[in-house]
Structures are given as C-alpha cells and as structure tokens.
Design an enzyme around this catalytic site. Structure first.
Site: not given
Ligand SMILES: Cc1ncc(COP(=O)(O)O)c(C=O)c1O
Length: 422
Positions: A16, A143, A234, A263
């Site tokens: 990114y 996302y 998600d 995560k």
C-alpha cells in the site's frame, strides 16, 4: 535519511505504498506496550494496533512466554496428516468462546486466506449437493483481503482496478437494507446459482469504518439460510473484543454458517487465521470419494508457536482485566465523540467498542489515495501517535493496553486537528 531507511529504499517494496513516492518509512527498532520505538530515538503510540491486530500491546510477557515455551517443544510441522496439542486445544477453545455454536476449525495464516477458504468451502459444498453454484453475494463497500477471491468479494476500486477482468462478478446488497435490497435478496435466493453471502458484521473496516445495523444482516441471512446459501461472517477485524462484545457476531440473531478470524487471534505476534464451521457442513465433505476432499492448505497452516500464542492471547482477552480495559477505552471514545460533534469540519463522528472514527470534510476527493490522508498521517506522527486515515476517514483503534494518559495524548492530537478544520 538514516542508514536503515536508505538500505530499505534500495531493496524493499512496501504494501500500500506508491513506488518512488510517499513519505519515508518509519524505522522502528522496538516496541513495548502501546509504543513503537523509532531509530531516531522518538517513541510513538501505536494508534491503529499495527493494522488492527495488536490487542494486548507489544511485547506482552504472557505471549512471549507462550511462544518461547512452544518453540522449545515443537517449532513447526506440516499440518496435513499431522496434528499437535496447540492446534487441537485452540480449536477446542475457539469453538467454546465463539458465539452461535461452531464445532470445527480450518486453519490458514492470514485473513484473506480465511476468506478464500470460506468461499471455496461454500462453492464445493454446493458441488457435493449436486449443484454447480458459483455466485457470491457481498455487501457494498466491504473489504475482505487482497488475494483474488477475497478481492473479488470486496468493493471494487483503485485497489482492484488492474485485475478487474480477472475477478468473478459479485452481487451486492447495501448496508441499509432497503425494501429494494430485500427484494433483490429474495430474488437471489430463488435464482438457484448463489453459493454464499459474505459480510463484515457490525462495522466495515477498510471500507471506511462504516457501522452496520445487525438487524439488516439478520434480514439478509435469514433469507439466505432458508435457501441453503452459506452465510460467511468476516470477523477478521472485529473478532476478539474490538466492537465491545467478544465477537461482533453475538449481535446477530441469525447464526452465520462460517466465521473467519485472524488479526487479533495472535494479538499481532505471528500470522494465523481460522475459518470455523459447523459439523453439518463438515459432514458434507465426509466421503470415500477423493474428489470430495477439500484440497486447500498453506505451508504455515496451524503453526504450533502461533497456536500457542493464540491460546495465551485468548486467555488475556477473556480476562476481567482486559474486559475492563475495553470498557474503559470504549467509554472514553464515546465521550470524545461528543466533543468531535462540535467540530465543523467533522462529519459522522462514531465509536463502536474500541474503534473511534469520523469523516473529515475535504475538497480533496481522491478517496483512499488522497493527499489529505498522507498529510494527516504526518501530522499525527509529529504529535507522537501513529494513525493512518482511510482517505478522509480518520480512525483510532488502540491496543487494549492504552492507558488513560495515552488516550488523552491521542485525543488531544485529534482534537487539535479537528479544531484546525473549523
Ligand atoms: C474484514 C477483513 N477481512 C479480511 C482482511 C484480510 O486480512 P489479511 O490482511 O490478514 O489478509 C482484512 C484486513 O484488513 C479485513 O479487515
């Protein structure tokens, strides 16, 4: 320019980050608790939990101990045809704490892979049922990661534009759940070609920290589930206490069929992810026929050290102390939101659990890539806080280790920015 940054510039390509442009990377030489130590001697607060994963602060002794002990017993082993205590124990523990009753864990090593697995499981399950269903439904603005399947399920934009022709098409429903959406949802249920529905429960992260009424997701899931369409929650960002509850899905009345976690699973120490499912879906794969095997696996699937750290992290997450920290941060965020509402250049100040976000009114309409985001990031670093806006959406998602003083430092920096917008 420090020598580390100069060497980085010569050989490293960052995620990114526009090649040849952009600010110099921060050279981080250490981290402890809520702070990152920089090579130039500065210490800055990790206001985004190192991309939303570092729950308990950096260098937590319980996590170091768990990793160290496991390293001495078993460092790594392939997971096809092999098992080990940390993976089994973690699966048992996750099935106990995740809401809606899950019975089986499929491990991977990052959030995108957990989503890929979920979509592939859904599509393959339909094959086993004798139908070649491949259509995916997702929420607008979602996302789900950067691999091809996960990218296809996510909203299209500058991230995915070069690959547009390679992505499978996805049906989208809005997060508002209008009458037209419900009608489309019903039409999709009877279309006979939808395999699964994927969504972020309660809040869309990279899509701009947009809150979602769980009732809307329930309305969709109720219909999809009645049609046998696999509903995939998600929880890669929301899992492990981020939204207040231990899992955002506890706010749903209709149970998803699959939950993806990553995560916070290891509190930002080691890569690990898991897709949880129920035995009814697992049973659809039990067969003497080899073609019904789920042929998916990654080298580091269920790495024992990562699993051991995840178990230690879970113990911390469910402790009364961690619960109290999340509550303290959530309440402080809610009070600060009231202050932000007074600032003219701020729109839609909001908080959910330990996530705080607001939109800034800016004439720069470049979306994720606008220069506002870069300038604001630089401003916050000067103020000693690492924040990384998503376009014109500024958000603050601290580790649960943030003290009141650290929160005040971050709020002060945010408030000064916002007052300057007036
Ligand atoms: C909701 C959600 N799903 C999936 C992913 C992808 O996870 P990873 O970056 O580990 O591939 C992310 C990453 O930000 C996410 O926020």
């Amino acid at each position: 320019m420090s020598s580390l940054i100069a060497r980085d510039r010569a050989v490293v390509w960052h995620p990114y980050t526009q090649a040849g442009f952009g600010a110099e990377p921060l050279a981080v030489v250490g981290a402890q608790g809520s702070a990152l130590m920089l090579e130039d001697g500065r210490s800055i607060l990790d206001g985004i939990s190192s991309w939303w994963c570092c729950l308990h602060g950096h260098g937590h002794p319980a996590l170091i101990k768990a990793a160290h002990e496991q390293f001495q017993k078993l460092d790594h082993v392939l997971f096809a045809g092999v098992t080990h205590e940390p993976a089994v124990r973690l699966a048992e523990r996750l099935c106990e704490v995740v809401p809606h009753g899950f019975q089986r864990a499929f491990y991977t090593d990052n959030g995108s892979a957990a989503i890929e697995v979920a979509i592939k499981l859904a599509v393959q399950a339909w094959r086993h049922r004798g139908e070649k269903r491949v259509r995916v439904v997702a929420l607008e603005g979602g996302y789900h990661g950067d691999t091809f399947g996960a990218m296809a399920a996510g909203a299209r934009g500058v991230f995915s534009a070069p690959f547009e022709n390679m992505l499978f098409s996805v049906e989208r429903l809005s997060i508002e759940g209008s009458e037209a959406d419900i009608e489309r949802c019903e039409a999709l249920c009877t279309s006979g070609d939808v395999a699964c529905f994927v969504f972020e429960p309660l809040i869309q992260g990279a899509g701009g920290m947009r809150c979602i009424d769980p009732g809307v997701i329930d309305e969709y899931c109720r219909r999809f589930k009645a049609a046998g369409i696999v509903c995939i929650a998600d929880e890669v960002m929301t899992g492990f206490g981020r939204t207040g509850e231990l899992f955002a899905s506890s706010e749903l009345r209709v149970a998803p069929d699959l939950i993806c976690l990553s995560k916070g699973l290891t509190s930002g120490t080691l890569p690990l992810a898991v897709t949880l499912c129920r035995d009814d879906l697992y049973r659809e794969f039990i067969s003497a026929d080899h073609s019904k095997t789920f042929f998916h696996g990654h080298t580091y699937t269920a790495n024992p050290i990562a699993c051991a750290v995840a178990l230690a992290s879970l113990d911390l997450t469910i402790s009364d102390e961690c619960h109290a920290s999340r509550k303290r941060i959530g309440e402080a965020h809610a009070r600060f939101v009231d202050i932000l509402w007074e600032c003219h250049g701020v729109r839609d100040a909001r908080s959910l659990g330990t996530i705080l976000a607001f939109d800034v009114v800016t004439s720069d309409s470049g979306g994720y890539t606008n220069s506002f985001a870069q300038n604001v990031r630089d401003y916050f670093i000067d103020q000693g806080v690492l924040l990384r806006p998503l376009g014109n959406v500024v958000y603050f998602m601290p580790p649960y280790s943030f003290t009141d003083d650290e929160l005040t430092q971050a709020y002060t920096a945010i408030e000064e920015l916002c007052v300057g917008l007036n």
